[in-house]
Design a protein around this motif. Structure first.
Motif, PDB file in Angstrom:
ATOM      1  N   PRO A 145       0.802  -1.233   0.000  1.00 51.39           N
ATOM      2  CA  PRO A 145       0.000   0.000   0.000  1.00 51.39           C
ATOM      3  C   PRO A 145       0.831   1.277   0.000  1.00 51.39           C
ATOM      4  N   ALA A 146       2.121   1.165   0.324  1.00 57.50           N
ATOM      5  CA  ALA A 146       2.970   2.371   0.358  1.00 57.50           C
ATOM      6  C   ALA A 146       3.571   2.700  -1.009  1.00 57.50           C
ATOM      7  N   LEU A 147       3.234   1.904  -2.029  1.00 53.01           N
ATOM      8  CA  LEU A 147       3.838   2.119  -3.350  1.00 53.01           C
ATOM      9  C   LEU A 147       3.565   3.524  -3.873  1.00 53.01           C
ATOM     10  N   LEU A 148       2.320   3.998  -3.739  1.00 52.08           N
ATOM     11  CA  LEU A 148       1.993   5.318  -4.273  1.00 52.08           C
ATOM     12  C   LEU A 148       2.688   6.424  -3.488  1.00 52.08           C
ATOM     13  N   GLU A 149       2.915   6.204  -2.189  1.00 49.47           N
ATOM     14  CA  GLU A 149       3.673   7.201  -1.428  1.00 49.47           C
ATOM     15  C   GLU A 149       5.108   7.285  -1.957  1.00 49.47           C
ATOM     16  N   ARG A 150       5.685   6.134  -2.269  1.00 46.32           N
ATOM     17  CA  ARG A 150       7.045   6.142  -2.841  1.00 46.32           C
ATOM     18  C   ARG A 150       7.016   6.718  -4.257  1.00 46.32           C
ATOM     19  N   LEU A 151       5.912   6.504  -4.971  1.00 45.24           N
ATOM     20  CA  LEU A 151       5.761   7.113  -6.289  1.00 45.24           C
ATOM     21  C   LEU A 151       5.769   8.637  -6.179  1.00 45.24           C
ATOM     22  N   GLU A 152       5.094   9.168  -5.168  1.00 48.10           N
ATOM     23  CA  GLU A 152       5.083  10.614  -4.976  1.00 48.10           C
ATOM     24  C   GLU A 152       6.492  11.137  -4.717  1.00 48.10           C
ATOM     25  N   LYS A 153       7.258  10.409  -3.910  1.00 50.21           N
ATOM     26  CA  LYS A 153       8.642  10.816  -3.660  1.00 50.21           C
ATOM     27  C   LYS A 153       9.475  10.740  -4.930  1.00 50.21           C
ATOM     28  N   TYR A 154       9.235   9.671  -5.701  1.00 50.17           N
ATOM     29  CA  TYR A 154       9.935   9.503  -6.980  1.00 50.17           C
ATOM     30  C   TYR A 154       9.692  10.708  -7.886  1.00 50.17           C
ATOM     31  N   ASN A 155       8.451  11.172  -7.938  1.00 55.32           N
ATOM     32  CA  ASN A 155       8.143  12.330  -8.770  1.00 55.32           C
ATOM     33  C   ASN A 155       8.724  13.614  -8.197  1.00 55.32           C
TER      34      ASN A 155
END
Length: 656
Positions: A245-255
Motif C-alpha cells: 500500500p505504500a507504493l503510491l507514497e514512494r511514487l510521490e517521492k519519486y516524482n
C-alpha cells in the motif's frame, strides 16, 4: 608523467638540494616540478566517453562497464551543458524478449538528468528510477524489455544531463535478464516507473485516478503496451500493488525527485511603468469592461480604444480622455464583434490591452482563442512557464490577473500575433455567424458547446487541463474540428481559484493534491496525434516556408484548376512569411489509419507542418499542422480554397 613518478622525483630533488643550497637558480626547477606533480595528481575527468561493451564482459551480462576509482572523483565521467551526452555506449546483439537492466551512480547538485535507451526499432526509453538517498552518489536504474517482434538489434544507452553546472557518473553496468526475475514482489526500480508510466498513459486517454481507485484501471486493454514494455504482466503488478500500500507514497517521492528547473533564469529589472489588464480578454457585446491600472508614479493617463485593420495598422475609434486612479470602465453596447486594443498612455509609457468582443447571438461555429497559452507565456511580474527573472526557483503557478505582455500587436512573435488571430476571426465572420470563446471555456462553460457543429482551434492552443482534453476528445467524435494552428493540446495544466491561477509542471512532478504526473499530453506510447492526426515535433522550429501539395486529387482542392503534382502554395501570409512555420505538427504512430496527408511544409530537417484530414461518419477533423497557417487565409488562393471546401462540405448551415 604519472602522479607516483612525479612525487618520487620531487622527493629526490629535495634530498639533493639541501635547504642552504636552495638558491635562486634552483628555485625555478623546484617550482616547475611542483607544477607537474600538481597537474598529474589532481582528479581528471573525461569529457567524452564511448565504450565498446564487447571489451568488458561478465558472466550473465551483456557488458559490465566500470570506471576506476569509484567515488574518488578521479576518472569519473564529467558531463556539462557543452557535452550533455558524454556517457554513451552501444549494446549489440539484443533479441526479442530480452530484459535489460542498466545501473550506474550519479553525483549532481540537482535532478536534471536521465538515463535513456534509444533503439534502432524506434522505441525511446527514459523512465529511469533514481533512488532516494542522502548519499552524495545516487543509484540510477533503467529497466526495459525488448519487443518480441525484434530478432537481433542494438541499443544505444546514454546518460543525458541537462543542468547548467556539472555532473559526474560512475560504475555503469548493463545486465541482460537480471536476477531476481520480475515476479511478485516487484523491485522499486521496476514497480515505481511502471506505475508512473501507467498513470501517464491513462491520462492520455482522459482517465484520471486517485489513490483509492488506481487499481480499478489495471485491466484496461490500452495499458497492455506499457506492461509489455516493462516485461511485467498485469497480474503480477496488480498483486504487488495490492500487497504494497505504500507504493503510491514512494511514487510521490519519486516524482518529487524529478523536480527540475524548466524555466530560463535571467535577472533583469522588472517593468515599472504604466500598465493595466482586464480580468477577461473575451467579452460579449454590451458588457462593461473594467480595467485595473497600475503605474510607478501617480499621474494622469489617457485611455483610447482602437480596432485592428489590415497591414498591421490600428484605427482609433474612441477616446476616453484623461484619467487617474487604479480603475477605469467603459461600455461596449455600441460596438460590433471583433478584436480591439485598449491603449493606456502617459508622459513616459504606452501600454496596450487586448479585447475580443463576442456576438450575443449563439452560433454553431465557434472559434477558440488561445487565451490560456497567452497567459502561460506572460512574464509581466517576472515569472512565466518559460522565464524567471525574480529568483532561482521553478515556476509551477502563474496568475491570469496581471498585465499581459505575451500577446503582440505586431508580427514579432508569430504564435501570439494578435493581428493573425483577428485575421482568422474576420475570415469566419465574413461567411458565418460565429462565436469566440477563450479555450478554457471547454472546461468552465461546457454548456456553450451543446449546439456547436464546428470548432476552430486558432493559432496555438497549447495548454490543456484534463477537462479541456476530455472535451476535445469527446467533440472530435461528434463535431467538426479545424485545428487552424500548431502545437495544440500539448502541455498539461490544472486551473485553480476560479480560473485565475494556472498550474503547470513540465518536469513531470505530480500536480497539487493529485497523482497526475505533469508534463505533456503524450506518453512514450501515445501522442495527441490520435485526435488531431498530427503532433508537434521540434524539427523545423522557427522557420517559415510554403507547403507542397501531396494529394492534388483530393476533394479539398475542388475548384482549383490546373494543379500540378508537388505544387507549392502558401509562400506568404499577411505577415509576408511562409505559412508552414513557427511550430509545426507531423503524423506519427498514433495518427488514425484514415489520416490523409494533403500537403507538407518545405521547412528544413523534414520539419514542415503536415496538413491532414480525418473523415468519420458525419464529421471530420482538419489539421493544418502549423501555427503560422492562419496568416494564409484570404491571401493564399489554394490554402483558402481548402478551408472553404471543408466548411462547404461539413458545415452546411445557412450562411448569414
Amino acid at each position: 608523467m604519472s602522479c607516483k613518478i612525479a612525487l618520487n622525483a620531487l622527493v629526490l630533488l629535495l634530498i639533493y638540494l639541501r635547504y642552504d643550497n636552495f638558491n635562486r637558480m634552483n628555485r625555478p626547477l623546484f617550482f616547475l616540478l611542483s607544477l607537474l606533480v600538481f597537474k598529474s595528481c589532481k582528479p581528471s575527468y573525461e569529457e567524452f566517453w564511448l565504450v565498446d561493451p564487447d571489451e568488458a564482459t561478465e558472466a550473465g551480462a551483456l557488458g559490465m562497464i566500470t570506471v576506476d576509482y569509484f567515488y574518488t572523483g578521479s576518472q569519473s565521467i564529467m558531463l556539462a551543458s557543452k557535452h550533455p551526452y558524454g556517457l554513451t555506449t552501444t549494446v549489440q546483439g539484443v533479441e526479442g524478449g530480452d530484459q535489460i537492466l542498466v545501473e550506474l551512480f550519479a553525483k549532481t547538485k540537482n535532478q536534471q538528468f536521465n538515463l535513456t535507451a534509444h533503439s534502432e526499432w524506434g522505441e525511446f526509453y527514459s523512465n529511469a528510477y533514481i533512488e532516494d538517498t542522502q548519499e552524495e552518489w545516487r543509484p540510477v536504474n533503467l529497466f526495459f524489455q525488448v519487443p518480441d517482434s525484434v530478432s537481433v538489434a542494438s541499443v544505444k544507452i546514454y546518460f543525458h544531463y541537462y543542468g547548467k553546472d556539472t555532473a559526474y557518473v560512475d560504475n555503469m553496468s548493463i545486465t541482460k535478464n537480471p536476477s531476481p526475475s520480475l515476479s511478485h514482489p516487484l523491485p522499486d526500480f521496476v514497480a515505481i516507473p511502471l506505475a508512473n508510466a501507467l498513470l501517464r498513459e491513462l491520462n492520455v486517454y482522459n482517465i484520471f485516478c486517485d489513490k483509492r481507485n488506481f487499481s480499478d484501471y489495471f485491466q484496461d486493454e490500452r495499458l497492455g503496451k506499457v506492461f509489455d514494455y516493462y516485461g511485467v504482466s498485469q497480474a503480477v503488478f496488480y498483486k504487488s500493488y495490492l500487497t504494497d500500500p505504500a507504493l503510491l507514497e514512494r511514487l510521490e517521492k519519486y516524482n518529487e525527485q524529478k523536480a527540475t528547473l524548466t524555466v530560463g533564469l535571467k535577472k533583469e529589472p522588472l517593468y515599472q511603468g504604466l500598465a493595466g489588464y482586464s480580468t477577461k480578454i473575451v467579452h460579449h457585446i454590451g458588457d462593461t469592461v473594467s480595467l485595473k491600472v497600475s503605474q510607478h508614479h501617480d499621474e494622469a493617463y489617457s485611455v483610447s480604444l482602437f480596432s485592428l485593420v489590415p497591414n498591421y495598422k490600428e484605427k482609433t475609434i474612441k477616446r476616453f480622455g484623461k484619467h487617474s486612479g487604479d480603475y477605469f470602465q467603459f461600455e461596449t453596447k455600441d460596438l460590433s464583434s471583433g478584436s480591439y486594443g485598449i491603449q493606456l498612455k502617459n508622459k513616459e509609457n504606452t501600454f496596450k490591452i487586448p479585447l475580443i468582443l463576442n456576438s450575443k447571438k449563439q452560433a454553431d461555429l465557434v472559434i477558440l482563442a488561445p487565451v490560456t497559452t497567452w497567459h502561460t507565456y506572460n512574464d509581466f511580474d517576472g515569472k512565466s512557464f518559460y522565464r524567471n527573472y525574480v529568483d532561482s526557483n521553478a515556476v509551477y503557478f502563474v496568475s491570469t490577473n496581471r498585465p499581459l505582455n505575451s500577446l503582440h500587436f505586431d508580427s514579432t512573435f508569430l504564435g501570439h500575433d494578435f493581428f493573425i488571430f483577428d485575421h482568422i476571426f474576420d475570415y469566419f465572420k465574413e461567411k458565418y455567424e460565429v462565436n469566440v470563446y477563450p479555450d478554457y471555456y471547454l472546461q468552465k462553460h461546457p454548456e456553450l458547446f451543446q449546439t456547436t457543429k464546428t470548432l476552430v482551434f486558432a493559432q496555438h492552443c497549447e495548454y490543456f487541463s484534463p477537462e479541456m482534453f476530455q472535451a476535445l476528445e469527446t467533440f472530435s467524435a461528434t463535431k467538426n474540428i479545424i485545428a487552424l494552428g500548431g502545437n495544440q493540446a500539448y502541455n498539461k495544466i490544472t486551473w485553480h481559484d476560479d480560473y485565475t491561477r494556472i498550474e503547470c509542471r513540465k518536469d513531470g512532478t505530480l500536480h497539487e493534491n493529485t497523482i497526475m504526473p505533469g508534463g505533456v499530453w503524450r506518453s512514450s506510447f501515445t501522442s495527441e496525434a490520435r485526435i488531431w492526426g498530427v503532433a508537434y515535433t521540434d524539427s523545423g522550429y522557427a522557420t517559415y516556408e510554403p507547403y507542397t501539395l501531396e494529394n492534388t486529387k483530393h476533394w479539398l482542392l475542388k475548384g482549383l484548376e490546373n494543379l500540378q503534382p508537388q505544387e507549392v502554395f502558401g509562400r506568404k501570409g499577411i505577415d509576408d512569411r511562409g505559412i508552414s512555420g513557427d511550430e509545426m505538427d507531423k503524423r506519427d504512430a498514433s495518427s488514425p489509419s484514415n489520416t490523409i496527408l494533403i500537403a507538407k511544409g518545405e521547412n528544413p530537417q523534414n520539419g514542415g507542418g503536415e496538413l491532414v484530414i480525418i473523415e468519420k461518419d458525419s464529421v471530420a477533423t482538419l489539421s493544418t499542422g502549423s501555427i503560422a497557417s492562419g496568416a494564409g487565409l484570404k491571401v493564399d488562393k489554394v490554402f483558402t480554397k481548402m478551408i472553404d471546401n471543408f466548411l462547404d462540405n461539413y458545415h452546411p448551415a445557412p450562411k448569414k
